[in-house]
Design a protein around this motif. Structure first.
Motif, PDB file in Angstrom:
ATOM      1  N   GLY A  20      -1.380   0.477   9.525  1.00 30.74           N
ATOM      2  CA  GLY A  20      -2.349  -0.242   8.710  1.00 30.74           C
ATOM      3  C   GLY A  20      -3.705   0.439   8.721  1.00 30.74           C
ATOM      4  N   ALA A  21      -4.042   1.042   9.860  1.00 32.68           N
ATOM      5  CA  ALA A  21      -5.306   1.774   9.980  1.00 32.68           C
ATOM      6  C   ALA A  21      -5.161   3.224   9.527  1.00 32.68           C
ATOM      7  N   TRP A  22      -4.168   3.950  10.069  1.00 34.06           N
ATOM      8  CA  TRP A  22      -4.155   5.395   9.798  1.00 34.06           C
ATOM      9  C   TRP A  22      -3.724   5.761   8.392  1.00 34.06           C
ATOM     10  N   SER A  23      -2.976   4.894   7.721  1.00 35.40           N
ATOM     11  CA  SER A  23      -2.608   5.223   6.340  1.00 35.40           C
ATOM     12  C   SER A  23      -3.831   5.264   5.441  1.00 35.40           C
ATOM     13  N   VAL A  24      -4.841   4.478   5.778  1.00 39.12           N
ATOM     14  CA  VAL A  24      -6.100   4.461   5.034  1.00 39.12           C
ATOM     15  C   VAL A  24      -7.060   5.534   5.559  1.00 39.12           C
ATOM     16  N   LEU A  25      -7.175   5.620   6.884  1.00 42.12           N
ATOM     17  CA  LEU A  25      -8.096   6.591   7.480  1.00 42.12           C
ATOM     18  C   LEU A  25      -7.724   8.026   7.137  1.00 42.12           C
ATOM     19  N   ALA A  26      -6.446   8.281   6.905  1.00 40.83           N
ATOM     20  CA  ALA A  26      -6.018   9.627   6.522  1.00 40.83           C
ATOM     21  C   ALA A  26      -6.700  10.102   5.256  1.00 40.83           C
TER      22      ALA A  26
END
Length: 259
Positions: free
Chosen positions: A110-116
């Protein structure tokens, strides 16, 4: 240091991590336009547990909390550092609430898919705060208000979920479809955001007669409440990303303090 915004991003499928589409393009533009944060506090729908905890390790792991996706997604890593100092500050802000210092979780999709896309270099420290599944919506909004001071300390508050999230009613044969009730609920949320009607957003079940179709379980909606709880007087509201996919998945992105 400028006041950092609070962002809510509709993250959708984990495949967005590797994708190049209108949503990921919007996230990249947003990341390029933001002032550089000293750290990021992420509240993800995918850390929905009993109790409150904050990641406190120096090097959080990349969690692959899904199945049935291509190997390339399991191979993906987001090697951002953690921040024990920010974790301690989060615990301080949320007192007298007991918040555990966690050394086992990490950064979930949920976090890293966006932060990427927001910060592809993975060079900004990331701390995650859990969502206590036992607590009502007002609790999460109030936590957001207690965390608002972090915005003046260079911390970007990032909520990741989906305003409309009903996987049981996805129309996989119609990627661009949207149920009427999904559109109505999303529009009701946008209207209340623009009016700063936080009470109505906390009491989300009253936004539409079919609100329970849009939010059958609350974990993907609740990160929005942390973001609006952290809103300050005069903060503008913007929508850097929009669109409903597969009938029942809202990709709405909300910027608090972002023009």
């Amino acid at each position: 240091m400028p006041r950092m915004p609070a962002l809510f991003i509709g993250h959708g499928s984990p495949l967005n991590t590797l994708g190049d589409n209108r949503h990921t393009a919007a996230w990249r533009r947003l990341g390029q336009a933001l002032p550089r944060p000293s750290a990021i506090l992420a509240i993800s729908a995918h850390w929905y547990v009993l109790g409150s905890a904050v990641t406190a390790m120096q090097a959080p792991r990349t969690i692959h909390d899904f199945h049935g996706f291509p190997q390339a997604l399991f191979d993906f890593r987001y090697p951002a550092p953690g921040s024990p100092a920010l974790a301690a500050r989060v615990r301080e802000c949320l007192q007298p609430l007991a918040v555990a210092a966690d050394d086992a979780w990490g950064i979930d999709h949920g976090a890293w898919s966006v932060l990427a896309h927001l910060f592809p270099a993975a060079d900004v420290p990331v701390v995650q705060l859990s969502i206590d599944r036992r607590q009502p919506a007002q609790f999460h909004y109030d936590n957001g208000a207690r965390l608002a001071a972090l915005r003046d300390e260079g911390v970007l508050i990032l909520g990741s979920g989906n305003v409309v999230h009903n996987l049981g009613m996805l129309r996989r044969e119609a990627p661009s479809a949207a149920y009427d009730w999904a559109l109505r609920f999303e529009q009701a949320v946008k209207a209340r955001l623009l009016r700063h009607d936080h009470a109505a957003l906390v009491a989300w079940e009253g936004l539409d007669a079919q609100a329970r179709l849009a939010v059958p379980t609350p974990e993907h909606y609740l990160p929005l409440l942390y973001c609006i709880g952290a809103q300050r007087e005069g903060d503008p509201v913007s929508f850097p990303g929009e669109g409903t996919e597969l009938g029942s998945l809202s990709m709405l992105a909300v910027g608090i303090g972002v023009i």
